[in-house]
Design a protein around this motif. Structure first.
Motif, mmCIF file in Angstrom:
data_model
loop_
_atom_site.group_PDB
_atom_site.id
_atom_site.type_symbol
_atom_site.label_atom_id
_atom_site.label_comp_id
_atom_site.label_asym_id
_atom_site.label_seq_id
_atom_site.Cartn_x
_atom_site.Cartn_y
_atom_site.Cartn_z
ATOM 1 N N THR A 1 0.861 -1.186 0.000
ATOM 2 C CA THR A 1 0.000 0.000 0.000
ATOM 3 C C THR A 1 0.890 1.226 0.000
ATOM 4 O O THR A 1 1.828 1.323 0.792
ATOM 5 C CB THR A 1 -0.925 0.013 1.235
ATOM 6 N N TYR A 2 0.562 2.158 -0.892
ATOM 7 C CA TYR A 2 1.377 3.365 -1.015
ATOM 8 C C TYR A 2 0.513 4.560 -1.380
ATOM 9 O O TYR A 2 -0.615 4.414 -1.840
ATOM 10 C CB TYR A 2 2.498 3.169 -2.033
ATOM 11 N N GLU A 3 1.061 5.762 -1.142
ATOM 12 C CA GLU A 3 0.338 7.008 -1.364
ATOM 13 C C GLU A 3 1.175 7.932 -2.236
ATOM 14 O O GLU A 3 2.362 8.161 -1.950
ATOM 15 C CB GLU A 3 0.049 7.671 -0.019
ATOM 16 N N HIS A 4 0.564 8.451 -3.298
ATOM 17 C CA HIS A 4 1.258 9.386 -4.184
ATOM 18 C C HIS A 4 1.554 10.658 -3.395
ATOM 19 O O HIS A 4 0.659 11.232 -2.760
ATOM 20 C CB HIS A 4 0.389 9.701 -5.401
ATOM 21 N N ILE A 5 2.786 11.093 -3.410
ATOM 22 C CA ILE A 5 3.197 12.232 -2.588
ATOM 23 C C ILE A 5 2.505 13.520 -3.016
ATOM 24 O O ILE A 5 2.141 14.334 -2.170
ATOM 25 C CB ILE A 5 4.731 12.370 -2.599
ATOM 26 N N VAL A 6 2.275 13.714 -4.302
ATOM 27 C CA VAL A 6 1.659 14.958 -4.779
ATOM 28 C C VAL A 6 0.132 14.915 -4.687
ATOM 29 O O VAL A 6 -0.490 15.799 -4.111
ATOM 30 C CB VAL A 6 2.099 15.272 -6.228
#
Length: 124
Positions: A102-107
């Motif tokens: 699981t990951y989140e786009h920084i922008v």
């Protein structure tokens, strides 16, 4: 702290888009290359589009990044514009286990969850 080797392999995610289904297969190789293939299906299961992106990836601490080098769409290959910021992405890793990423786009803040699969289990 996450280890780069944890990401090596084949990952999958699917999403219901209402009138369409979306699926992604992400192949991350040990030498830092990736192939992301995106599939869109209608509700009857007919393939509407298939796009593959090729590039480089990495992981530093909890930051996962990708650089797209080329794309194949409708059997035609296109080189990525290396001056286009849309070909560079960075993500914060929220969870990385042997089975889930699981990951989140920084922008944008968009979150994604992929499940590990083997090539023989490819759902597409």
């Amino acid at each position: 702290m996450y280890q780069r080797e944890q990401l090596v392999g084949v990952w999958h995610r699917s999403e219901d888009l209402g009138k369409q289904q979306f699926s992604e297969i992400a192949e991350l190789t040990e030498d830092g290359r990736f192939v992301f293939t995106f599939y869109t299906y209608n509700l009857e299961g007919k393939l509407l589009s298939q796009i593959s992106e090729f590039g480089d990836w990495g992981l530093v601490a909890d930051i996962h990044f990708t650089i797209t080098n080329s794309e194949i769409e409708h059997d035609s290959e296109y080189q990525a514009d290396r001056t286009n910021a849309d070909n560079y992405h960075a993500y914060r890793v929220l969870e990385l286990t042997t089975k889930q990423f699981t990951y989140e786009h920084i922008v944008s803040g968009d979150k994604f969850t992929l499940q590990r699969v083997s090539k023989s289990d490819n759902p597409c």
